[in-house]
Design a protein around this motif. Structure first.
Motif, short mmCIF file in Angstrom:
data_model
loop_
_atom_site.label_atom_id
_atom_site.label_comp_id
_atom_site.label_asym_id
_atom_site.label_seq_id
_atom_site.Cartn_x
_atom_site.Cartn_y
_atom_site.Cartn_z
N UNK A 193 0.81 -1.22 0.00
CA UNK A 193 0.00 0.00 0.00
C UNK A 193 0.84 1.27 0.00
N UNK A 194 1.99 1.23 0.68
CA UNK A 194 2.85 2.43 0.72
C UNK A 194 3.39 2.75 -0.67
N UNK A 195 3.80 1.71 -1.40
CA UNK A 195 4.30 1.92 -2.77
C UNK A 195 3.18 2.45 -3.66
N UNK A 196 1.99 1.86 -3.50
CA UNK A 196 0.86 2.30 -4.32
C UNK A 196 0.54 3.77 -4.05
N UNK A 197 0.59 4.12 -2.76
CA UNK A 197 0.31 5.51 -2.37
C UNK A 197 1.30 6.46 -3.04
N UNK A 198 2.58 6.08 -2.99
CA UNK A 198 3.62 6.94 -3.58
C UNK A 198 3.40 7.14 -5.09
N UNK A 199 3.00 6.06 -5.74
CA UNK A 199 2.78 6.11 -7.19
C UNK A 199 1.54 6.94 -7.51
N UNK A 200 0.45 6.70 -6.79
CA UNK A 200 -0.79 7.43 -7.10
C UNK A 200 -0.68 8.90 -6.68
N UNK A 201 0.07 9.18 -5.59
CA UNK A 201 0.31 10.58 -5.20
C UNK A 201 1.02 11.36 -6.30
N UNK A 202 1.84 10.64 -7.07
CA UNK A 202 2.58 11.28 -8.17
C UNK A 202 1.70 11.43 -9.41
N UNK A 203 0.44 10.96 -9.30
CA UNK A 203 -0.49 11.13 -10.43
C UNK A 203 -0.47 9.99 -11.43
N UNK A 204 0.16 8.88 -11.06
CA UNK A 204 0.22 7.74 -11.98
C UNK A 204 -0.77 6.66 -11.56
N UNK A 205 -1.26 5.92 -12.55
CA UNK A 205 -2.11 4.76 -12.26
C UNK A 205 -1.24 3.64 -11.69
N UNK A 206 -1.87 2.78 -10.87
CA UNK A 206 -1.12 1.70 -10.23
C UNK A 206 -1.87 0.38 -10.37
N UNK A 207 -1.21 -0.58 -10.99
CA UNK A 207 -1.79 -1.92 -11.11
C UNK A 207 -0.77 -2.97 -10.74
N UNK A 208 -1.18 -4.23 -10.76
CA UNK A 208 -0.28 -5.33 -10.44
C UNK A 208 -0.39 -6.42 -11.50
N UNK A 209 0.64 -7.24 -11.56
CA UNK A 209 0.59 -8.37 -12.49
C UNK A 209 0.98 -9.66 -11.75
N UNK A 210 0.57 -10.78 -12.35
CA UNK A 210 0.88 -12.12 -11.82
C UNK A 210 0.20 -12.41 -10.50
N UNK A 211 -1.08 -12.08 -10.37
CA UNK A 211 -1.86 -12.45 -9.19
C UNK A 211 -2.63 -13.73 -9.54
N UNK A 221 -7.13 -7.25 -4.55
CA UNK A 221 -8.48 -6.71 -4.32
C UNK A 221 -8.52 -5.86 -3.05
N UNK A 222 -7.84 -6.30 -1.99
CA UNK A 222 -7.82 -5.54 -0.73
C UNK A 222 -7.13 -4.20 -0.91
N UNK A 223 -6.06 -4.19 -1.70
CA UNK A 223 -5.33 -2.94 -1.95
C UNK A 223 -6.12 -2.00 -2.86
N UNK A 224 -7.13 -2.57 -3.54
CA UNK A 224 -7.92 -1.81 -4.52
C UNK A 224 -7.04 -1.19 -5.60
N UNK A 225 -6.14 -2.04 -6.12
CA UNK A 225 -5.33 -1.59 -7.25
C UNK A 225 -6.25 -1.33 -8.44
N UNK A 226 -5.75 -0.58 -9.41
CA UNK A 226 -6.59 -0.23 -10.56
C UNK A 226 -6.96 -1.49 -11.37
N UNK A 227 -5.95 -2.36 -11.57
CA UNK A 227 -6.14 -3.54 -12.41
C UNK A 227 -5.08 -4.57 -12.02
N UNK A 228 -5.41 -5.85 -12.18
CA UNK A 228 -4.37 -6.88 -12.05
C UNK A 228 -4.56 -7.95 -13.10
N UNK A 229 -3.44 -8.55 -13.52
CA UNK A 229 -3.51 -9.67 -14.45
C UNK A 229 -3.49 -10.97 -13.65
N UNK A 230 -4.22 -11.96 -14.15
CA UNK A 230 -4.28 -13.25 -13.45
C UNK A 230 -4.42 -14.38 -14.45
#
Ligand code: MG
Length: 249
Positions: A193-211, A221-230
């Motif tokens: 969540x801290x990394x996501x916060x830093x990225x979104x604070x900078x105005x960038x979208x944040x997603x994850x891959x390989x879930x 899902x708990x982090x409420x990332x924008x998108x994840x690949x699975x």
């Protein structure tokens, strides 16, 4: 709502980049289908994960050194009567689907971008009325730079754990901004969540891959990332439905 991207057409549910998986994904209640492209020797654009046929089919050799017919003749492991298809066929499968494209530009077998491949793919997507429903991704900044030169469609930088570790998240954000890349994706096991916060604070979208596991999908899902690949779209849909029901109650 966190978006779900069926990775390679849902590899663990339907086989790796199989027509069956792409058809099944087109009918699922999710938002994106992720796939990778490579050129054939005779100019076709083929949907396949690796730059070679060796790991996931009964064929061998680099796609870029084979003809479209050679590539089509390869049988995909654990996919009964399943063979690699072209981008054109993939577009036809999704013509009447509500699922959008998440198109990844992979490097060749030596790790270099394919020359003049990006504009060719964009042209093919446009010709088949899918460009306006496509977002692009790549681990390679060179590919993202080229995508941006040819289309204003969304793109995202897939940041590998090695690059994330070497650069640190602040520099990753800086590089993304310098290249006009609006979104990044981290490996789910290296995201928090801290990394996501830093990225979104900078105005960038944040997603994850390989879930792919229940734990990884639940984390995304708990982090409420924008998108994840699975690789397990059906499990991801079920877990997301539970999340939505719990939030409503
Ligand atoms: Mg991919």
């Amino acid at each position: 709502m966190t978006r779900i991207a069926s990775h390679r057409g849902g590899t663990l549910d339907y086989g790796d980049s199989t027509p069956f998986g792409f058809r099944a994904t087109a009918a699922l209640p999710l938002e994106e289908v992720e796939f990778d492209l490579h050129p054939s020797r005779d100019g076709a654009i083929m949907v396949h994960h690796d730059a070679t046929l060796d790991r996931t089919t009964d064929g061998s050799g680099a796609l870029a050194h084979l003809t479209e017919a050679d590539i089509r003749a390869a049988s995909i492991n654990y996919g009964v009567d399943q063979h690699p298809i072209s981008l054109k066929e993939l577009c036809a499968i999704y013509q009447h689907s509500t699922v959008s494209f998440r198109c990844e530009f992979k490097p060749d077998q030596n790790g270099a971008p394919y020359p003049n491949f990006v504009p060719k793919v964009i042209e093919e997507l446009s010709r088949n009325a899918m460009l306006e429903r496509t977002g692009f991704s790549s681990f390679l900044i060179a590919n993202l730079d080229e995508i941006k030169r040819h289309t204003s469609r969304p793109c995202l930088w897939l940041v590998s754990p090695a690059v994330q570790k070497q650069l640190g998240i602040s520099t990753v954000v800086e590089v993304a901004k310098r290249h006009g890349i609006p979104e990044i994706g981290l490996n789910i096991d290296h995201a928090n969540e801290a990394l996501m916060q830093q990225v979104t604070d900078a105005g960038l979208g944040f997603g994850c891959w390989a879930a792919h596991t229940q734990t990884q999908i639940t984390k995304a899902l708990s982090m409420q990332v924008k998108v994840f690949t699975t690789d397990r779209p059906n499990l991801a849909i079920a877990l997301r439905n539970t999340f939505i029901q719990e939030a409503a109650s």
